[in-house]
Scaffold this motif. Structure first.
Motif, PDB file in Angstrom:
ATOM      1  N   ILE A  96       0.833  -1.213   0.000  1.00 15.19           N
ATOM      2  CA  ILE A  96       0.000   0.000   0.000  1.00 15.19           C
ATOM      3  C   ILE A  96       0.867   1.263   0.000  1.00 15.19           C
ATOM      4  CG2 ILE A  96      -1.960  -1.127   1.097  1.00 15.19           C
ATOM      5  CD1 ILE A  96      -1.025   0.048   3.782  1.00 15.19           C
ATOM      6  N   PHE A  97       2.148   1.093  -0.314  1.00 17.73           N
ATOM      7  CA  PHE A  97       3.130   2.186  -0.293  1.00 17.73           C
ATOM      8  C   PHE A  97       3.010   2.984   1.014  1.00 17.73           C
ATOM      9  CE2 PHE A  97       5.852   5.616  -1.817  1.00 17.73           C
ATOM     10  CZ  PHE A  97       6.748   4.936  -2.615  1.00 17.73           C
ATOM     11  N   CYS A  98       2.742   2.254   2.103  1.00 19.06           N
ATOM     12  CA  CYS A  98       2.641   2.878   3.442  1.00 19.06           C
ATOM     13  C   CYS A  98       1.826   4.176   3.403  1.00 19.06           C
ATOM     14  CB  CYS A  98       4.036   3.178   3.994  1.00 19.06           C
ATOM     15  SG  CYS A  98       4.988   1.723   4.445  1.00 19.06           S
ATOM     16  N   PHE A  99       0.647   4.148   2.736  1.00 19.40           N
ATOM     17  CA  PHE A  99      -0.060   5.413   2.545  1.00 19.40           C
ATOM     18  C   PHE A  99      -0.428   6.144   3.848  1.00 19.40           C
ATOM     19  CE2 PHE A  99      -3.801   2.685   2.810  1.00 19.40           C
ATOM     20  CZ  PHE A  99      -4.719   3.482   3.486  1.00 19.40           C
ATOM     21  N   PRO A 100      -0.691   5.408   4.946  1.00 15.83           N
ATOM     22  CA  PRO A 100      -0.980   6.174   6.178  1.00 15.83           C
ATOM     23  C   PRO A 100       0.241   6.982   6.644  1.00 15.83           C
ATOM     24  CG  PRO A 100      -1.778   3.918   6.376  1.00 15.83           C
ATOM     25  CD  PRO A 100      -0.891   3.961   5.175  1.00 15.83           C
ATOM     26  N   ARG A 101       1.444   6.496   6.354  1.00 22.99           N
ATOM     27  CA  ARG A 101       2.657   7.255   6.682  1.00 22.99           C
ATOM     28  C   ARG A 101       2.827   8.398   5.689  1.00 22.99           C
ATOM     29  NH1 ARG A 101       6.905   3.634   9.352  1.00 22.99           N
ATOM     30  NH2 ARG A 101       8.422   5.013   8.372  1.00 22.99           N
ATOM     31  N   ILE A 102       2.669   8.094   4.401  1.00 23.43           N
ATOM     32  CA  ILE A 102       2.812   9.110   3.350  1.00 23.43           C
ATOM     33  C   ILE A 102       1.870  10.289   3.647  1.00 23.43           C
ATOM     34  CG2 ILE A 102       2.276   9.520   0.885  1.00 23.43           C
ATOM     35  CD1 ILE A 102       4.974   8.080   1.276  1.00 23.43           C
TER      36      ILE A 102
ATOM     37  N   ARG B 136      12.767   3.979   4.987  1.00 19.33           N
ATOM     38  CA  ARG B 136      13.253   4.600   6.221  1.00 19.33           C
ATOM     39  C   ARG B 136      14.190   3.656   6.984  1.00 19.33           C
ATOM     40  NH1 ARG B 136      12.008   9.744   9.239  1.00 19.33           N
ATOM     41  NH2 ARG B 136      13.434   9.372  10.910  1.00 19.33           N
ATOM     42  N   GLN B 137      13.901   2.361   6.932  1.00 15.38           N
ATOM     43  CA  GLN B 137      14.697   1.398   7.701  1.00 15.38           C
ATOM     44  C   GLN B 137      15.951   0.933   6.962  1.00 15.38           C
ATOM     45  OE1 GLN B 137      13.900   0.213  10.903  1.00 15.38           O
ATOM     46  NE2 GLN B 137      12.361   1.806  10.848  1.00 15.38           N
ATOM     47  N   CYS B 138      16.042   1.183   5.681  1.00 10.66           N
ATOM     48  CA  CYS B 138      17.122   0.611   4.857  1.00 10.66           C
ATOM     49  C   CYS B 138      18.498   1.124   5.277  1.00 10.66           C
ATOM     50  CB  CYS B 138      16.864   0.948   3.390  1.00 10.66           C
ATOM     51  SG  CYS B 138      18.240   0.518   2.307  1.00 10.66           S
ATOM     52  N   PRO B 139      19.371   0.232   5.772  1.00  9.14           N
ATOM     53  CA  PRO B 139      20.691   0.686   6.203  1.00  9.14           C
ATOM     54  C   PRO B 139      21.604   1.013   5.026  1.00  9.14           C
ATOM     55  CG  PRO B 139      20.542  -1.684   6.441  1.00  9.14           C
ATOM     56  CD  PRO B 139      19.202  -1.213   5.985  1.00  9.14           C
ATOM     57  N   GLY B 140      21.252   0.535   3.830  1.00 11.06           N
ATOM     58  CA  GLY B 140      22.087   0.781   2.658  1.00 11.06           C
ATOM     59  C   GLY B 140      21.790   2.117   1.986  1.00 11.06           C
ATOM     60  N   ARG B 141      20.782   2.842   2.465  1.00 10.94           N
ATOM     61  CA  ARG B 141      20.345   4.085   1.799  1.00 10.94           C
ATOM     62  C   ARG B 141      20.108   3.835   0.312  1.00 10.94           C
ATOM     63  NH1 ARG B 141      23.487   9.006   4.981  1.00 10.94           N
ATOM     64  NH2 ARG B 141      23.253   8.069   7.025  1.00 10.94           N
ATOM     65  N   VAL B 142      19.345   2.777   0.060  1.00  8.84           N
ATOM     66  CA  VAL B 142      19.098   2.327  -1.312  1.00  8.84           C
ATOM     67  C   VAL B 142      17.909   3.044  -1.943  1.00  8.84           C
ATOM     68  CG1 VAL B 142      18.273   0.291  -2.608  1.00  8.84           C
ATOM     69  CG2 VAL B 142      20.100   0.031  -0.911  1.00  8.84           C
ATOM     70  N   ARG B 143      16.898   3.401  -1.093  1.00  9.46           N
ATOM     71  CA  ARG B 143      15.591   3.763  -1.638  1.00  9.46           C
ATOM     72  C   ARG B 143      15.291   5.260  -1.532  1.00  9.46           C
ATOM     73  NH1 ARG B 143      11.708  -0.915  -0.858  1.00  9.46           N
ATOM     74  NH2 ARG B 143      13.063  -2.712  -0.664  1.00  9.46           N
ATOM     75  N   PHE B 144      15.031   5.863  -2.686  1.00 10.14           N
ATOM     76  CA  PHE B 144      14.631   7.262  -2.742  1.00 10.14           C
ATOM     77  C   PHE B 144      13.119   7.312  -2.945  1.00 10.14           C
ATOM     78  CE2 PHE B 144      18.949   6.857  -4.150  1.00 10.14           C
ATOM     79  CZ  PHE B 144      19.606   7.985  -3.693  1.00 10.14           C
ATOM     80  N   VAL B 145      12.482   8.302  -2.346  1.00  6.68           N
ATOM     81  CA  VAL B 145      11.028   8.410  -2.465  1.00  6.68           C
ATOM     82  C   VAL B 145      10.663   9.853  -2.804  1.00  6.68           C
ATOM     83  CG1 VAL B 145       8.836   8.227  -1.185  1.00  6.68           C
ATOM     84  CG2 VAL B 145      10.602   6.502  -0.864  1.00  6.68           C
ATOM     85  N   GLY B 146       9.667  10.019  -3.635  1.00 14.45           N
ATOM     86  CA  GLY B 146       9.220  11.381  -3.953  1.00 14.45           C
ATOM     87  C   GLY B 146       8.295  11.366  -5.151  1.00 14.45           C
TER      88      GLY B 146
ATOM     89  N   PRO C 158      10.798  18.690  -9.867  1.00 12.81           N
ATOM     90  CA  PRO C 158      12.179  18.891 -10.333  1.00 12.81           C
ATOM     91  C   PRO C 158      13.174  19.142  -9.209  1.00 12.81           C
ATOM     92  CG  PRO C 158      10.672  20.515 -11.296  1.00 12.81           C
ATOM     93  CD  PRO C 158       9.884  19.738 -10.316  1.00 12.81           C
ATOM     94  N   GLU C 159      12.678  19.434  -8.023  1.00 12.60           N
ATOM     95  CA  GLU C 159      13.588  19.631  -6.882  1.00 12.60           C
ATOM     96  C   GLU C 159      13.857  18.319  -6.152  1.00 12.60           C
ATOM     97  OE1 GLU C 159      15.035  22.505  -6.424  1.00 12.60           O
ATOM     98  OE2 GLU C 159      13.875  23.117  -8.181  1.00 12.60           O
TER      99      GLU C 159
ATOM    100  N   MET D 154      16.776  11.939   0.793  1.00  7.36           N
ATOM    101  CA  MET D 154      16.351  10.829  -0.076  1.00  7.36           C
ATOM    102  C   MET D 154      14.838  10.724  -0.174  1.00  7.36           C
ATOM    103  SD  MET D 154      18.777   7.705   1.121  1.00  7.36           S
ATOM    104  CE  MET D 154      18.299   6.630  -0.218  1.00  7.36           C
ATOM    105  N   PHE D 155      14.151  11.360   0.752  1.00  2.00           N
ATOM    106  CA  PHE D 155      12.711  11.129   0.848  1.00  2.00           C
ATOM    107  C   PHE D 155      11.875  12.320   0.384  1.00  2.00           C
ATOM    108  CE2 PHE D 155      14.597   8.666   4.558  1.00  2.00           C
ATOM    109  CZ  PHE D 155      14.870   7.553   3.760  1.00  2.00           C
ATOM    110  N   GLY D 156      12.460  13.206  -0.410  1.00  4.21           N
ATOM    111  CA  GLY D 156      11.707  14.327  -0.973  1.00  4.21           C
ATOM    112  C   GLY D 156      10.856  15.010   0.069  1.00  4.21           C
ATOM    113  N   PRO D 157       9.543  15.112  -0.190  1.00  7.41           N
ATOM    114  CA  PRO D 157       8.676  15.811   0.774  1.00  7.41           C
ATOM    115  C   PRO D 157       8.271  14.948   1.978  1.00  7.41           C
ATOM    116  CG  PRO D 157       7.436  15.189  -1.177  1.00  7.41           C
ATOM    117  CD  PRO D 157       8.832  14.683  -1.382  1.00  7.41           C
ATOM    118  N   PHE D 158       8.789  13.718   2.054  1.00  7.34           N
ATOM    119  CA  PHE D 158       8.342  12.816   3.136  1.00  7.34           C
ATOM    120  C   PHE D 158       9.431  12.640   4.191  1.00  7.34           C
ATOM    121  CE2 PHE D 158       6.366  11.591  -0.918  1.00  7.34           C
ATOM    122  CZ  PHE D 158       5.084  12.013  -0.631  1.00  7.34           C
ATOM    123  N   GLN D 159       9.830  13.753   4.779  1.00  7.83           N
ATOM    124  CA  GLN D 159      10.974  13.730   5.701  1.00  7.83           C
ATOM    125  C   GLN D 159      10.581  13.817   7.174  1.00  7.83           C
ATOM    126  OE1 GLN D 159      14.016  16.506   4.561  1.00  7.83           O
ATOM    127  NE2 GLN D 159      13.910  15.935   2.408  1.00  7.83           N
TER     128      GLN D 159
END
Ligand code: SF4
Ligand code: SF4
Length: 321
Positions: free
Chosen positions: A187-193, A203-213, A218-219, A315-320
Motif C-alpha cells: 500500500i506504499f505505506c499510505f498512512p505514513r505518506i 526509512r529502515q534501509c541501512p544501505g540508503r538504497v531507496r529514494f522516495v518522492g 524537479p527539486e 532521499m525522501f523528498g517531501p516525506f521527511q
C-alpha cells in the motif's frame, strides 16, 4: 521510488520492516509485500517473469495466478523433536518443504563460473503503475489509483477474491488471503505518506538504497535520477504497465580472461541487465561511471552526492517527517 542496486546488501531489513508493519493478520503468513531476490535468479514468486499478464500493444495479455507455494511457504523446523524428543540439532522438519522454495531460495547463487561468478540483489514492491493491469482486470472496481499521488490500493470491502488482478499483474505483486477471501498488496505505506513520513522499507534501509518522492518534482530526488540524470530505469517496461519504481542498475568488476587478466567487459553481463531494465542500461551505467570518476578526482558531482545520499533525509523528498 528509485532503488540504487549498487548499494543493496540483501539484508532484508526492508522485508522485515514491511512484514512487521502490514502483514501480521491471519492468512497473511506467506505474504512479503517487499521481497529482495538474488539476481540472476527465479525471483518471487518463482519464475514470475514467465507468468504473463500486463499489456502488449495496449492489449491485456493472459496471465497465470501464482500459488502460495510459488511465493515460498515459511519453512518448518523440528522444534518438537528438539524440545520434547531429546534431539539436539535444529534442522528442517522432515516435511519442512523438502528444502522447499523459500522466498529467496536462489540466495547468493547468482550465475557464472569462478572467477567470473556474479550476483546482485533486487528488491521489489508493487510498482504503483501508471497503467495498472490489476486495476483494469478487476470486474468489481475494487482497485483504484489515488489522484493525489498515484498509490494503487485494493478496497477490501469491494473485493470478492476473484483474483483476476493476480493473473493480470505481470510483476505478480498481489497476494491472496485465503482466510479473508480478499486480495492484498503493498500500500506504499499510505498512512505514513499522508503524514509526510516515508515508507517503512525506505526509512529502515541501512544501505540508503531507496529514494522516495514525486516523479514530476524537479527539486526532488526521483525527478533528478529518472529524468535529469536518466540513471534510473523501470523493470521490464515491456510489460506495458508503466511502473513507478525505478532502478539504478548495478556496476560490476571486470570480467577476468583465461590468463587471469581483467578485460573491458563487466562481470554482470550487460545483456542480462538489458533484459531486466531495457536498452538504456549502457547509457545509465556510463553516466554513473563518468560521474564516479569525476568524484574520485575531487570534482563536484550532483549525481554522486545524490546517490551517496550524504544527507539521508533528502532521499525522501517531501516525506521527511
Ligand atoms: Fe498493479 Fe502489479 Fe502494477 Fe502493482 S505492480 S500496480 S499490483 S499491475
Ligand atoms: Fe537491506 Fe536496503 Fe537492500 Fe532492503 S533495500 S535488503 S533494507 S540494503
Amino acid at each position: 521510488m528509485v532503488m540504487d542496486l549498487n548499494k543493496c546488501i540483501g539484508c532484508q531489513t526492508c522485508t522485515v520492516a514491511c512484514k512487521t508493519l502490514w502483514t501480521r493478520r491471519e492468512g497473511m503468513e506467506h505474504m512479503l509485500w517487499n521481497t529482495v531476490n538474488t539476481q540472476p535468479g527465479t525471483g518471487t514468486p518463482h519464475h514470475f517473469e514467465q507468468m504473463g499478464g500486463g499489456f502488449k500493444d495496449g492489449k491485456a495479455q493472459p496471465g497465470i495466478r501464482p500459488t502460495v507455494e510459488d511465493f515460498g511457504k515459511a519453512w518448518e523446523f523440528n522444534h518438537e523433536e528438539v524440545f520434547n524428543g531429546g534431539k539436539n540439532d535444529i534442522s528442517l522438519a522432515a516435511d519442512g518443504g523438502k528444502y522447499g522454495k523459500g522466498p529467496n531460495w536462489d540466495e547468493d547463487q547468482g550465475d557464472g563460473q569462478f572467477p567470473n561468478s556474479h550476483y546482485f540483489y533486487m528488491p521489489r514492491i508493487c510498482n504503483h503503475c501508471t497503467h495498472p493491469a490489476c486495476l483494469e482486470a478487476c470486474p468489481r472496481k475494487a482497485i483504484s489509483k489515488r489522484e493525489e499521488d498515484g498509490i494503487v490500493l485494493i478496497d477490501e470491502d469491494r473485493c470478492k477474491g476473484y483474483r483476476f488482478c493476480q493473473e493480470a499483474c505481470p510483476y505478480k505483486k498481489i497476494y491472496y488471503n485465503e482466510q479473508e477471501g480478499v486480495s492484498q498488496k503493498c500500500i506504499f505505506c499510505f498512512p505514513r505518506i499522508d503524514e509526510g513520513v516515508t515508507t517503512a522499507c525506505s526509512r529502515q534501509c541501512p544501505g540508503r538504497v531507496r529514494f522516495v518522492g514525486y516523479l514530476d518534482d524537479p527539486e526532488g530526488p526521483i525527478w533528478k535520477l529518472v529524468h535529469k540524470w536518466k540513471v534510473a530505469l523501470p523493470l521490464h517496461s515491456e510489460y506495458g504497465t508503466e511502473p513507478n519504481v525505478f532502478y539504478v542498475p548495478p556496476l560490476s568488476p571486470p570480467k577476468i580472461d583465461d590468463e587471469g587478466n581483467p578485460t573491458e567487459e563487466p562481470r554482470i553481463p550487460t545483456e542480462y541487465l538489458e533484459y531486466l531494465f531495457g536498452d538504456r542500461v549502457k547509457e545509465a551505467l556510463e553516466t554513473v561511471r563518468i560521474e564516479r570518476e569525476k568524484s574520485k578526482r575531487g570534482e563536484e558531482s550532483e549525481l554522486m552526492d545524490l546517490l551517496i545520499a550524504r544527507k539521508w533525509l533528502d532521499m525522501f523528498g517531501p516525506f521527511q517527517n
